[in-house]
Design an enzyme around this catalytic site. Structure first.
Site, PDB file in Angstrom:
ATOM      1  N   GLY A  17      86.192  31.268  32.839  1.00 26.15           N
ATOM      2  CA  GLY A  17      86.825  31.700  34.083  1.00 26.15           C
ATOM      3  C   GLY A  17      85.992  32.753  34.797  1.00 26.15           C
ATOM      4  N   MET A  18      86.488  33.218  35.940  1.00 29.90           N
ATOM      5  CA  MET A  18      85.784  34.285  36.654  1.00 29.90           C
ATOM      6  C   MET A  18      85.802  35.558  35.812  1.00 29.90           C
ATOM      7  SD  MET A  18      86.702  34.039  40.699  1.00 29.90           S
ATOM      8  CE  MET A  18      85.864  35.556  41.169  1.00 29.90           C
ATOM      9  N   SER A  20      84.110  36.143  33.210  1.00 29.70           N
ATOM     10  CA  SER A  20      83.892  35.936  31.773  1.00 29.70           C
ATOM     11  C   SER A  20      82.436  36.237  31.373  1.00 29.70           C
ATOM     12  CB  SER A  20      84.261  34.502  31.383  1.00 29.70           C
ATOM     13  OG  SER A  20      83.423  33.572  32.020  1.00 29.70           O
ATOM     14  N   GLU A  90      76.972  28.372  39.486  1.00 30.38           N
ATOM     15  CA  GLU A  90      78.100  27.861  40.299  1.00 30.38           C
ATOM     16  C   GLU A  90      78.087  26.340  40.375  1.00 30.38           C
ATOM     17  OE1 GLU A  90      80.292  30.040  41.273  1.00 30.38           O
ATOM     18  OE2 GLU A  90      79.321  31.862  42.030  1.00 30.38           O
ATOM     19  N   GLN A  92      80.186  24.226  39.619  1.00 36.87           N
ATOM     20  CA  GLN A  92      81.434  23.570  40.032  1.00 36.87           C
ATOM     21  C   GLN A  92      81.436  23.192  41.503  1.00 36.87           C
ATOM     22  OE1 GLN A  92      81.252  26.877  39.315  1.00 36.87           O
ATOM     23  NE2 GLN A  92      82.076  27.927  41.109  1.00 36.87           N
ATOM     24  N   CYS A 146      92.006  39.471  29.860  1.00 41.56           N
ATOM     25  CA  CYS A 146      93.192  39.275  30.696  1.00 41.56           C
ATOM     26  C   CYS A 146      93.649  40.628  31.251  1.00 41.56           C
ATOM     27  CB  CYS A 146      94.315  38.629  29.890  1.00 41.56           C
ATOM     28  SG  CYS A 146      95.860  38.492  30.824  1.00 41.56           S
ATOM     29  N   CYS A 184      94.895  35.234  30.876  1.00 39.60           N
ATOM     30  CA  CYS A 184      95.007  34.263  29.788  1.00 39.60           C
ATOM     31  C   CYS A 184      95.971  33.150  30.215  1.00 39.60           C
ATOM     32  CB  CYS A 184      95.483  34.932  28.509  1.00 39.60           C
ATOM     33  SG  CYS A 184      97.222  35.407  28.548  1.00 39.60           S
ATOM     34  N   CYS A 187      99.608  34.497  30.865  1.00 38.71           N
ATOM     35  CA  CYS A 187      99.819  35.378  32.021  1.00 38.71           C
ATOM     36  C   CYS A 187      99.431  34.698  33.340  1.00 38.71           C
ATOM     37  CB  CYS A 187      99.026  36.673  31.846  1.00 38.71           C
ATOM     38  SG  CYS A 187      99.517  37.625  30.385  1.00 38.71           S
TER      39      CYS A 187
END
Ligand code: ADP
Ligand code: ZN
Length: 192
Positions: A17-18, A20, A90, A92, A146, A184, A187
């Site tokens: 994720g962002m 990370s 990037e 994605q 998180c 996470c 959340c």
């Protein structure tokens, strides 16, 4: 040369994720390849990145030169002779053809290192990343922290004007006052 043998060439993917640490890890690998005197070419998609147009930039301030490209198809033509390592950030945001391009480069003996989001803000597989994960030799999945519970964060929370984004919001939305944070699975919130 360590990468010039007949059986060299492979694909590495760094995902998560962002926040990370994907860009941080990609930059680390680029720097180490350069220390080993390998020739590195780095690319990123030419999106509306107002700040670091010609660089891979991490949230903690590290940078590495990178050429912005409008499509993955431009990459092979931009490679100079004897490039050992092709780094792409990037991933994605590229079209599905990025997968074939990475495969061809790896077949030609290049070490291809890709970094990108594996999930969008809804927690769904993001663009070509899941396909690249399937064909890669090496996969590194990183976790952020998180911001709600302090546990390992695999997801990216999208907030629009401070509230969780809705499931049918477009993945790429220009103009809205939006914000992202690491969360996470438990959340992470998506309005339905
Ligand atoms: P990515 O490319 O995955 O978005 P970066 O490499 O750009 O990640 O940034 C990683 C850095 O972000 C960390 O080293 C840390 O300094 C910072 N950071 C900010 N928020 C968080 C968080 N919630 N969890 C982990 N790191 C964070
Ligand atoms: Zn949490």
């Amino acid at each position: 040369h360590p990468l010039s043998g007949d059986h060299s060439g492979w694909i590495e993917v760094i995902c998560g994720g962002m926040f990370s640490g994907k860009s941080e890890e990609l930059i680390r690998r680029i720097r180490r390849a350069k220390i080993a005197k390998q020739k590195v070419a780095a690319f990123k998609p030419a999106i509306d990145d107002r700040y670091h147009q010609e660089a891979i930039a991490s949230h903690n301030g590290l940078m590495a030169d990178a050429r912005p490209v409008k499509s993955a198809g431009e990459i092979p033509g931009l490679l100079e002779e004897n490039v050992d390592v092709v780094a792409i950030d990037e991933i994605q945001f590229f079209e599905p053809e990025i997968v074939d391009i990475c495969q061809q480069l790896a077949d030609q003996g290049k070490r291809v290192i890709c970094a990108g989001l594996d999930q969008d803000f809804r927690g769904k597989p993001f663009g070509p990343t899941p396909v690249l994960l399937a064909v890669a030799e090496y996969v590194t999945k990183l976790q952020a922290i998180c911001v709600k519970c302090g546990g390992p964060a695999s997801r990216t929370q999208r907030l629009i004007d401070g509230r969780p984004a809705a499931i049918d919001d477009p993945v790429i939305q220009v103009g809205a006052k939006e914000q992202y944070e690491a969360r996470c699975r438990h959340c992470h919130e998506v309005l339905r």
